[in-house]
Design an enzyme around this catalytic site. Structure first.
Site: not given
Lengths: 164, 784
Positions: B221, B368-369, B738
């Site tokens: 990523q 996802r945060c 997120e």
């Protein structure tokens, strides 16, 4: 040790020598160079390896290539015909039924098999049909809409989207 | 439900995704699709023990297997000073174990072979002499005197404590608690979870011995940051490393860190002189790569009897595994956890957090945060609901009474965040209306009379994302800006290159829309290119919902630079002064003479064929954007569940989400992100959990034990929006990917608790299984 097998893949007859232990998914990916089928879990749980065997979804990570000898397979590469996208492919794009795209080929194949036997599935029937296929991106709601979109394209009457 | 439409232009338009055609044709190009001539395959041998001394490794039988090219052990790597590597938090982590293994699943040796099957066959021939040691599984016990020392490899490390960190004002908070009429406490564990993207990690490392150039295709990523880390760790000249992230089959934070497999494959390619491919299997992914959460939290909320919040006190312990490997970008040990005051005007707050080593996999990724906001949001939203029950007032009213008001922005929180903008009551009111809240409460009361239980859970979440202002946020010292390069070709088509790397978020469409909005070139005419360090500007990557806040801003800013130059060219072409021109999307025209105009396409052609004397040719630029602040999206989620009091079974009946992420560039894609986020919120609250037995054996290293929701369990979502633009983002956007994962778990848990609150239940730990609900009901029955 190798064995000769002949399978019909996306309408074409293909013959190859394979090790008996070779999994169907690697036969498709590495021998036949069909990269649309993916591997996600090795335990028949996630479904990204699903292809159609004689029209029925199977998870190709837990099936040997030799077991497919003499059978007919459909992969995502066989969904479009004559340069035209299959209705489920159109549906997935129109309804934003994919994000990373990794589960998408298998999801579309399972959806196409569903629509072959049930031209106008309810939301509940669609959710049940794809419940062997995980998606981590979409939350499934747009996949349901994508399949409904495809159903409406393939079978304009009666109107799709009957409730559960 | 999308209402954003800022016509004319390209913002707020739900255009179909440009990237979809290749994916629906099965022509995505994922890591496993990369094959190079003479390529070898690598497989990893993992430790069966959570804690053991390695007395020896005998790889002779494996090496002798036909087709095996090499067996790599930690000892071999140590000769090249590669046995250990830095983590993203500046700790160290073994590439391959040398002295000891410190978690079950740790990488012990790698086989490099001519094919995948032979590599795996050879693993079974490697003999490792392990001497099992007591495993430290419980993070509280890890801090006890006399606990086995896990990191005895580290000079000066005498216990299993990693850090002790405090934020906020302890004294002010103590005073608030002294003045409080009542204190509400929530003790909870946010369980260890795993992002589990459907594509596992992998790489193809190709070190060319003739050119010394390393081309590494990998599931990253953050390819640029990874390249710099590789250069620093391996001592390779950075210009000789090219990291390419091909299409990525989901990331969710799991594909941010550097994992041993990448390093060994690269080292093996360097040593052998042939490309080496490593494709992780699912067990390897779940057992060894970046987990998330695993916070033991005690939160205390001080209130007056009429429901005014006075202060918040939090103490928590983070179970880090055997290395402190948090993928968190701040100088703060617990990341952004100190946003724990949430949406509320909290006069005082104090947070204490400790980190402990245990014999578990390292990780601590931002699943996802933005790092640790998920746990923070969960804690405060659980506390608010508990406080409402104790005070005997509706959770809605308690929230309303304590929200930061719209006229308080920019708002400085007790722990030091400066919230950019918000309208929390607006989002709450819309959610209440759409969920028909008052009718639900009446229905709940009626159903209870029949012995049927429904619960209504609310979370009014505010979070911080978009790292970040480089003064506060960096990864191993690399500042967290992001970048965009834009070139408009002579024919008016363009390429936009970004330092981020999407994994399904739709950048190829969204970022083309930003440029389209700023320059008037249609999105179909703009190619968005990411994930190739040789051919994109430096950037920190895609995670923590930072791409639109940072790289999206960079895209807008570079487009504006080109527009400024276009104006000069237009003035030259039209033979007028610049100030006589006005811009409408896609063209400059002469004020008062709108028929005299030049389109951006005509201007682009002129930039290469007829540019003004003294001006550089071309229409191209770059922008590195350093955001002045984080962005603060917010939402209200309302979940309605049905609970069977006899069995504890529960299922969601309705999920209403009102998200405010500022301006939406492509509402279709934003809604896709929110639905994905809600699903992960549901997953964490209902089923996802990685546990360990007392010997440190990992329970949950496959998809039969680590449960993910299918289409069958996943509820239907009703999405709505409000729009409060970020005042500091060039086009008013906040991040969104997120938000629903951060905010919705509390709504799900609050809903289940709400269904049984009248029985006296105040808490059920995640994952909220039917067994956990049943036990919670039995526990209060027992106490009568």
């Amino acid at each position: 040790m190798h064995r000769s097998i002949t399978v019909t893949v996306n309408g074409q007859s293909r013959t190859a020598e394979v090790e008996p232990r070779m999994l169907l998914v690697y036969f498709l990916r590495e021998v036949l160079d069909l990269r649309g089928v993916h591997v996600g879990c090795d335990t028949t749980s996630c479904g990204v390896c699903a292809v159609l065997l004689d029209g029925v979804p199977v998870k190709s990570c837990t099936m040997f290539a030799v077991q497919a000898d003499g059978r007919s397979l459909t992969t995502v590469e066989g969904l479009a015909s004559n340069g035209q996208k299959h209705a489920v492919q159109e549906g997935f794009k129109e309804e934003h039924g994919l994000q990373c795209g990794f589960c998408t080929p298998a999801m579309m194949l399972v959806a196409s098999a569903l629509l072959e036997e049930n031209a106008n599935p309810s939301e509940s029937e669609i959710r049940w049909a794809i419940s062997g296929n995980l998606c981590r991106c979409t939350g499934y709601q747009n996949i349901v809409k994508a399949v409904q979109h495809a159903a409406a394209t393939l079978n304009p009457q009666p109107a799709s989207g009957r409730t559960t | 439900m999308a209402v954003t439409d800022t016509s004319p232009g390209w913002l707020g338009k739900s255009i179909k995704r440009k990237e979809d055609d290749r994916f629906i044709a099965g022509r995505g190009n994922y890591i496993e699709d990369i094959n190079l001539p003479a390529m070898l395959h690598m497989a990893i041998l993992r430790s069966p023990y959570a804690h053991a001394r390695i007395n020896g490794i005998d790889a002779s039988a494996a090496s002798a297997l036909p087709g095996v090219v090499a067996v790599v052990t930690g000892e071999l790597l140590a000769q090249h000073k590669l046995a250990w590597m830095p983590t993203l938090s500046g700790d160290t982590q073994a590439v391959l174990a040398t002295d000891k293994v410190r978690f079950q699943g740790q990488e012990v040796a790698c086989v490099i072979a001519e094919d995948r099957y032979v590599a795996h066959d050879a693993l079974e021939l490697i003999e490792v002499d392990y001497e099992p040691l007591p495993a430290v599984v419980d993070p509280f016990a890890a801090l006890d005197d006399g606990a086995p020392l896990i990191r005895d490899d580290k000079d000066g490390q005498t216990d299993n404590r990693i850090y002790h960190w405090e934020a906020g004002d302890a004294e002010a908070t103590e005073r608030a608690f002294a003045e409080a009429d009542r204190v509400v406490t929530v003790n909870t564990h946010y369980p260890r979870s795993h992002p589990a993207p459907l594509e596992c990690c992998g790489c193809v490392a190709d070190v060319n011995p003739a050119s010394s150039r390393a081309t590494i295709y990998m599931t990253s990523q953050a390819p640029h940051a990874i390249r710099t880390v590789f250069a620093l760790v391996a001592g390779l000249p950075e210009q000789n490393i090219q990291v390419i992230s091909p299409d990525i089959g989901g990331g969710f934070g799991n594909k941010v860190p550097v994992y041993p497999g990448y390093v060994v494959a690269t080292a093996a390619s360097l040593l052998i002189g042939r490309p080496v491919k490593w494709i992780e299997d699912r067990t390897g992914n779940l057992i060894s790569t970046g987990f998330a959460r695993d916070f033991h939290m005690k939160g205390e909320l001080a209130l007056t009897n009429d429901g005014r919040m006075l202060g918040l006190r939090v103490k928590m312990l983070s179970d880090q595994g055997y290395a402190y490997a948090d993928a968190q970008p701040s100088k703060l040990k617990a990341g952004l956890f100190h946003i724990v005051t949430g949406s509320y005007d909290m006069p005082a707050a104090h947070v204490i957090t400790d980190g402990a080593y245990t014999n578990k996999a390292p990780g601590g990724v931002a699943y996802r945060c933005s790092f640790r906001v998920t746990e923070a949001s969960f804690l405060i939203e659980r506390l608010v609901q508990s406080a409402a029950y104790d005070l005997g007032i509706d959770p809605v009213e308690l929230r309303r009474k304590n929200f930061i008001r719209s006229d308080q922005f920019p708002y400085t929180s007790a722990t030091g965040f400066v919230y950019d903008s918000g309208d929390y009551e607006g989002a709450l009111d819309l959610a209440l209306e759409k969920a028909r809240y008052s009718e639900l409460r009446a229905e709940q009361a009626e159903l209870r009379k029949e012995g049927k239980l429904i619960g209504i859970g609310i979370a009014s979440m505010t979070e911080a994302l978009g790292a970040g202002p480089s003064r506060d946020y960096d990864i191993l010292g690399i500042k967290m800006f992001d970048s965009a390069e834009l070139r408009v070709h002579p024919t008016g088509k363009a390429i936009l290159k970004l330092g981020v790397r999407h994994q399904g978020q739709g950048h190829e469409t969204t970022f083309a829309q930003i440029v389209a909005h700023e320059l008037g070139i249609p999105p179909d005419d703009i190619l968005v290119h990411e994930g190739d360090t040789d051919n994109t500007p430096y950037g920190l990557g895609t995670y923590a919902s930072r791409s639109t806040p940072v790289a999206g801003a960079a895209a807008a800013m570079v487009a504006r630079k080109l527009r400024d130059k276009s104006k000069k060219i237009a003035a030259h072409l039209l033979e007028v002064a610049e100030e006589d021109l006005e811009w409408e999307i896609g063209k400059f025209s002469v004020k008062g003479a709108p028929d005299r105009s030049k389109t951006i396409q005509e201007i682009a052609f002129a930039a290469y064929t007829d540019h003004p004397p003294g001006m550089e040719a071309g229409l191209e630029g770059a922008h590195y954007y350093d955001p002045p602040n984080l962005t603060f999206p917010f939402a209200t989620y309302i979940v309605v569940v049905e609970v069977d009091a006899e069995t504890g079974e529960w299922k969601p009946r309705q999920v209403v989400a009102v998200d405010d992420c500022g301006v939406r560039i492509n509402p279709m894609i934003v809604e896709g992100q929110i639905m994905g986020g809600l699903t992960e919120g549901f997953a964490m609250s209902a089923m996802q959990q990685i546990t360990f037995d007392e010997d440190g054996n990992c329970i949950g290293a496959n998809f039969m034990d680590y449960l993910l929701p299918t289409a069958w369990e996943t509820p239907h979502f009703d999405l709505y929006e409000t729009c409060t633009p970020s005042p500091h983002h060039p086009i008013g956007c906040k991040g969104v990917g997120e938000s629903a994962t951060v905010g919705s778990p509390a709504a799900f848990v609050n809903a289940v608790v709400d269904a049984v609150a009248h029985l006296g239940v105040r808490d059920v730990d995640m994952p909220v299984t039917s067994g956990a609900v049943w036990e919670a009901i039995q526990a209060v029955k027992g106490t009568g």
